[in-house]
Scaffold this motif. Sequence first.
Motif, mmCIF file in Angstrom:
data_model
loop_
_atom_site.group_PDB
_atom_site.id
_atom_site.type_symbol
_atom_site.label_atom_id
_atom_site.label_comp_id
_atom_site.label_asym_id
_atom_site.label_seq_id
_atom_site.Cartn_x
_atom_site.Cartn_y
_atom_site.Cartn_z
ATOM 1 N N ARG A 110 0.900 -0.874 0.417
ATOM 2 C CA ARG A 110 0.275 0.336 -0.110
ATOM 3 C C ARG A 110 1.148 1.063 -0.264
ATOM 4 N N LYS A 111 2.483 1.036 0.441
ATOM 5 C CA LYS A 111 2.974 2.349 0.408
ATOM 6 C C LYS A 111 4.266 1.929 -0.691
ATOM 7 N N THR B 11 11.582 4.677 7.934
ATOM 8 C CA THR B 11 12.744 4.033 8.054
ATOM 9 C C THR B 11 12.831 2.342 8.528
ATOM 10 N N ARG B 12 11.869 1.983 9.709
ATOM 11 C CA ARG B 12 11.362 1.026 9.923
ATOM 12 C C ARG B 12 11.322 -0.069 8.810
ATOM 13 N N GLU B 13 10.279 0.282 8.550
ATOM 14 C CA GLU B 13 9.698 -0.542 7.184
ATOM 15 C C GLU B 13 10.475 -1.044 5.858
ATOM 16 N N TRP B 14 11.204 0.333 5.694
ATOM 17 C CA TRP B 14 12.212 0.357 4.923
ATOM 18 C C TRP B 14 13.206 -0.878 5.191
ATOM 19 N N GLU B 15 13.635 -0.750 6.481
ATOM 20 C CA GLU B 15 14.579 -1.808 6.698
ATOM 21 C C GLU B 15 14.319 -2.967 6.495
ATOM 22 N N SER B 16 13.002 -3.386 7.084
ATOM 23 C CA SER B 16 12.352 -4.217 6.850
ATOM 24 C C SER B 16 12.838 -5.163 5.710
ATOM 25 N N LEU B 17 12.447 -4.741 4.296
ATOM 26 C CA LEU B 17 12.426 -5.449 2.913
ATOM 27 C C LEU B 17 13.616 -6.259 3.383
ATOM 28 N N CYS B 18 14.469 -6.015 3.772
ATOM 29 C CA CYS B 18 16.057 -6.788 3.562
ATOM 30 C C CYS B 18 15.581 -8.150 4.322
ATOM 31 N N ASP B 19 15.876 -8.693 3.445
ATOM 32 C CA ASP B 19 15.440 -10.099 3.587
ATOM 33 C C ASP B 19 16.862 -10.725 4.113
ATOM 34 N N VAL C 8 9.294 -4.899 -5.064
ATOM 35 C CA VAL C 8 8.228 -3.582 -4.215
ATOM 36 C C VAL C 8 8.511 -2.467 -5.654
ATOM 37 N N ASN C 9 9.829 -2.158 -5.406
ATOM 38 C CA ASN C 9 9.810 -0.370 -6.011
ATOM 39 C C ASN C 9 8.886 -1.670 -7.755
ATOM 40 N N GLU C 10 9.307 -2.600 -8.640
ATOM 41 C CA GLU C 10 8.971 -3.189 -9.526
ATOM 42 C C GLU C 10 7.157 -3.480 -9.455
ATOM 43 N N GLY C 11 6.682 -3.018 -7.905
ATOM 44 C CA GLY C 11 4.673 -3.477 -7.937
ATOM 45 C C GLY C 11 4.638 -5.148 -7.780
ATOM 46 N N ARG C 12 5.905 -5.903 -7.732
ATOM 47 C CA ARG C 12 5.238 -7.184 -7.687
ATOM 48 C C ARG C 12 5.437 -7.073 -6.158
#
Length: 165
Positions: free
Chosen positions: A9-10, A17-25, A96-100
């Motif tokens: 949704r974002k 920052t927390r959400e961004w960092e959590s994208l790292c797998d 996420v950047n590619e909408g996947r």
Amino acid sequence: MDDIPFWKRKTLAEMTTREWESLCDGCGLCCLNKIEEWDSGDIYFTEVRCKLMDGESCRCKSYPNRWDFVPDCVQLTPQNVTEIEWLPPTCGYRLVNEGRDLNWWHPLISGDPETVHAAGISARGRTINEEDIDPEKLEDYVVDWPLKVGDAERDDEDEDDEQSR
């Protein structure tokens, strides 16, 4: 709306920052040394990891202070994700950047940071510390597996798509 995960949704720029960092797998693939051919721009991954990357956890040993030790460490930002050609195909930022959507083994989906390793996506157990090699011989360590991780999963998705038609 809260039932929809933040990465659906974002935009990357809207994330905290927390959400961004959590994208790292935690795969560690971005911390592998790469070679770029000057004339073609082709990028080749090596099995040689940054001296700060822990080969077992696939995490940086000094993330907040990494530039003190590795001045050319690249910081991913919402602005540069699209420009960084070497992000692996499974990278949460790229997806996420590619909408996947994120893959089943991503800690945000699985709830377990070990699934990225169990799925064979990460660099765990496949790397050599850059301090243990002659930097003049980096080309001797070129590998193609960082760009092939997730291929079996994409093949399965393609089969599922075909069966649903």
